[in-house]
Design a protein around this motif. Structure first.
Motif, PDB file in Angstrom:
ATOM      1  N   ILE A  34       1.650  34.015  14.399  1.00  0.00           N
ATOM      2  CA  ILE A  34       2.534  34.395  15.505  1.00  0.00           C
ATOM      3  C   ILE A  34       2.885  35.865  15.303  1.00  0.00           C
ATOM      4  O   ILE A  34       3.595  36.221  14.364  1.00  0.00           O
ATOM      5  CB  ILE A  34       3.803  33.533  15.540  1.00  0.00           C
ATOM      6  CG1 ILE A  34       3.437  32.055  15.751  1.00  0.00           C
ATOM      7  CG2 ILE A  34       4.747  34.011  16.650  1.00  0.00           C
ATOM      8  CD1 ILE A  34       4.624  31.106  15.648  1.00  0.00           C
ATOM      9  N   THR A  35       2.380  36.725  16.171  1.00  0.00           N
ATOM     10  CA  THR A  35       2.615  38.161  16.012  1.00  0.00           C
ATOM     11  C   THR A  35       3.870  38.629  16.733  1.00  0.00           C
ATOM     12  O   THR A  35       4.457  39.645  16.350  1.00  0.00           O
ATOM     13  CB  THR A  35       1.414  38.980  16.506  1.00  0.00           C
ATOM     14  OG1 THR A  35       1.240  38.771  17.914  1.00  0.00           O
ATOM     15  CG2 THR A  35       0.142  38.557  15.781  1.00  0.00           C
ATOM     16  N   ASP A  36       4.269  37.920  17.771  1.00  0.00           N
ATOM     17  CA  ASP A  36       5.445  38.308  18.555  1.00  0.00           C
ATOM     18  C   ASP A  36       6.134  37.053  19.073  1.00  0.00           C
ATOM     19  O   ASP A  36       5.475  36.071  19.428  1.00  0.00           O
ATOM     20  CB  ASP A  36       5.055  39.178  19.760  1.00  0.00           C
ATOM     21  CG  ASP A  36       4.310  40.431  19.368  1.00  0.00           C
ATOM     22  OD1 ASP A  36       4.974  41.447  19.100  1.00  0.00           O
ATOM     23  OD2 ASP A  36       3.065  40.395  19.326  1.00  0.00           O
ATOM     24  N   GLU A  37       7.457  37.109  19.130  1.00  0.00           N
ATOM     25  CA  GLU A  37       8.232  36.012  19.717  1.00  0.00           C
ATOM     26  C   GLU A  37       9.461  36.594  20.400  1.00  0.00           C
ATOM     27  O   GLU A  37      10.230  37.335  19.786  1.00  0.00           O
ATOM     28  CB  GLU A  37       8.646  35.008  18.657  1.00  0.00           C
ATOM     29  CG  GLU A  37       9.469  33.852  19.213  1.00  0.00           C
ATOM     30  CD  GLU A  37       9.820  32.799  18.172  1.00  0.00           C
ATOM     31  OE1 GLU A  37      10.538  31.837  18.508  1.00  0.00           O
ATOM     32  OE2 GLU A  37       9.385  32.944  17.007  1.00  0.00           O
ATOM     33  N   LEU A  38       9.640  36.261  21.660  1.00  0.00           N
ATOM     34  CA  LEU A  38      10.786  36.718  22.442  1.00  0.00           C
ATOM     35  C   LEU A  38      11.424  35.531  23.140  1.00  0.00           C
ATOM     36  O   LEU A  38      10.777  34.510  23.371  1.00  0.00           O
ATOM     37  CB  LEU A  38      10.352  37.746  23.496  1.00  0.00           C
ATOM     38  CG  LEU A  38       9.674  39.027  23.008  1.00  0.00           C
ATOM     39  CD1 LEU A  38       9.175  39.827  24.196  1.00  0.00           C
ATOM     40  CD2 LEU A  38      10.620  39.852  22.156  1.00  0.00           C
ATOM     41  N   ARG A  39      12.679  35.681  23.495  1.00  0.00           N
ATOM     42  CA  ARG A  39      13.373  34.679  24.301  1.00  0.00           C
ATOM     43  C   ARG A  39      13.924  35.360  25.539  1.00  0.00           C
ATOM     44  O   ARG A  39      14.567  36.411  25.455  1.00  0.00           O
ATOM     45  CB  ARG A  39      14.492  34.006  23.494  1.00  0.00           C
ATOM     46  CG  ARG A  39      13.946  33.302  22.268  1.00  0.00           C
ATOM     47  CD  ARG A  39      14.961  32.441  21.572  1.00  0.00           C
ATOM     48  NE  ARG A  39      14.362  31.781  20.418  1.00  0.00           N
ATOM     49  CZ  ARG A  39      14.925  30.789  19.747  1.00  0.00           C
ATOM     50  NH1 ARG A  39      16.108  30.344  20.102  1.00  0.00           N
ATOM     51  NH2 ARG A  39      14.302  30.248  18.711  1.00  0.00           N
ATOM     52  N   ASN A  40      13.653  34.776  26.681  1.00  0.00           N
ATOM     53  CA  ASN A  40      14.008  35.381  27.959  1.00  0.00           C
ATOM     54  C   ASN A  40      14.667  34.356  28.873  1.00  0.00           C
ATOM     55  O   ASN A  40      14.685  33.157  28.578  1.00  0.00           O
ATOM     56  CB  ASN A  40      12.750  35.937  28.648  1.00  0.00           C
ATOM     57  CG  ASN A  40      12.024  36.949  27.798  1.00  0.00           C
ATOM     58  OD1 ASN A  40      12.622  37.930  27.364  1.00  0.00           O
ATOM     59  ND2 ASN A  40      10.745  36.713  27.543  1.00  0.00           N
ATOM     60  N   THR A  41      15.174  34.835  29.992  1.00  0.00           N
ATOM     61  CA  THR A  41      15.692  33.962  31.046  1.00  0.00           C
ATOM     62  C   THR A  41      14.835  34.153  32.284  1.00  0.00           C
ATOM     63  O   THR A  41      14.710  35.264  32.793  1.00  0.00           O
ATOM     64  CB  THR A  41      17.160  34.271  31.376  1.00  0.00           C
ATOM     65  OG1 THR A  41      17.285  35.650  31.732  1.00  0.00           O
ATOM     66  CG2 THR A  41      18.067  33.986  30.190  1.00  0.00           C
ATOM     67  N   SER A  42      14.191  33.080  32.729  1.00  0.00           N
ATOM     68  CA  SER A  42      13.360  33.168  33.929  1.00  0.00           C
ATOM     69  C   SER A  42      13.356  31.863  34.719  1.00  0.00           C
ATOM     70  O   SER A  42      12.644  31.759  35.700  1.00  0.00           O
ATOM     71  CB  SER A  42      11.915  33.527  33.544  1.00  0.00           C
ATOM     72  OG  SER A  42      11.339  32.507  32.746  1.00  0.00           O
TER      73      SER A  42
END
Length: 239
Positions: free
Chosen positions: A185-193
């Motif tokens: 896992i190179t990147d992990e983000l948490r968003n609202t969509s």
């Protein structure tokens, strides 16, 4: 025609990682599998030849959307444990709001990974079962979701689609899955969509879930975004 949201047109993390991937193998067509193609369009990158193939569950809403689309070279609908996915055929697999709405999610994800070439990228977006949005989505009866759908989401949003939310559809579930298969896992983000947030009643229900659970299921995000790389070397577990 239903609205399609392309992940690369936003100039975001996905676009950046795919451009880096393409820089290591210039002058080669980028083969992309869009799994969950009802809610995302294929990558659109300048100066990169791309051939996109779609795969999704055979659901009336999804079939209707794909019959109106012209941005996929081909597509297949059906049980994702069985639909055609030739091994090691794609440089990039987009998994777009799919894992939370299918049963046997680990088996489905394994099949998607088998179709990815060594060193390839998975661009993943999904609703988090550990968020207030995810909890509300999975505990709301399907008949009620169908009744309220059009009043809760923006026009043209596909659905309502199933809300299954197996353990894989969480950050912990994905980390354990990737560790067991030698994936990085190179990147992990948490968003609202989440589309239900666009209406006052939906936002109020999400806030209430967060408060009633003492923020165990937070309202601060509903989407998990990850970039996952399949190992290149021969001694990794190849799936």
């Amino acid at each position: 025609m239903s609205e399609v949201r392309s992940v690369a047109q936003r100039g975001d993390l996905f676009g950046q990682r795919v451009r880096e991937h393409c820089a290591m193998q210039p002058h080669r067509r980028l083969d992309v599998l869009v799994a969950g193609c009802a809610q995302d369009g294929p990558l659109v990158l300048e100066h990169v030849e791309t051939r996109a193939t779609g795969a999704d569950e055979d659901h009336p809403v999804i079939r209707r959307i794909l019959e109106e689309r012209a941005d996929l070279a081909s597509w297949s609908l059906g049980d994702l444990r069985c639909v055609p996915m030739p091994p090691r055929s794609y440089d990039v697999v987009q998994v777009s709001f799919l894992l939370e709405r299918v049963r046997h999610a680990e088996l489905v994800f394994d099949r998607l990974l088998q179709s990815l070439r060594p060193g390839g990228l998975v661009l993943l977006r999904m609703r988090d079962r550990g968020s207030a949005y995810g909890l509300l989505d999975r505990v709301t009866p399907s008949w009620l979701r169908g009744l309220l759908w059009r009043s809760l989401v923006p026009p043209g949003w596909p659905g309502p689609l199933p809300a299954v939310y197996e353990p894989l559809s969480s950050s912990d579930g994905l980390h354990a899955f990737c560790l067991s298969r030698g994936l990085m896992i190179t990147d992990e983000l948490r968003n609202t969509s989440g589309p239900a947030r666009s209406r006052r009643i939906g936002a109020a229900a999400i806030a209430a879930i967060s408060k009633l659970t003492n923020d165990r299921y937070p309202a601060s995000h509903d989407e998990i975004t990850m970039v996952i790389r399949k190992p290149q070397h021969h001694f990794a577990r190849l799936i």
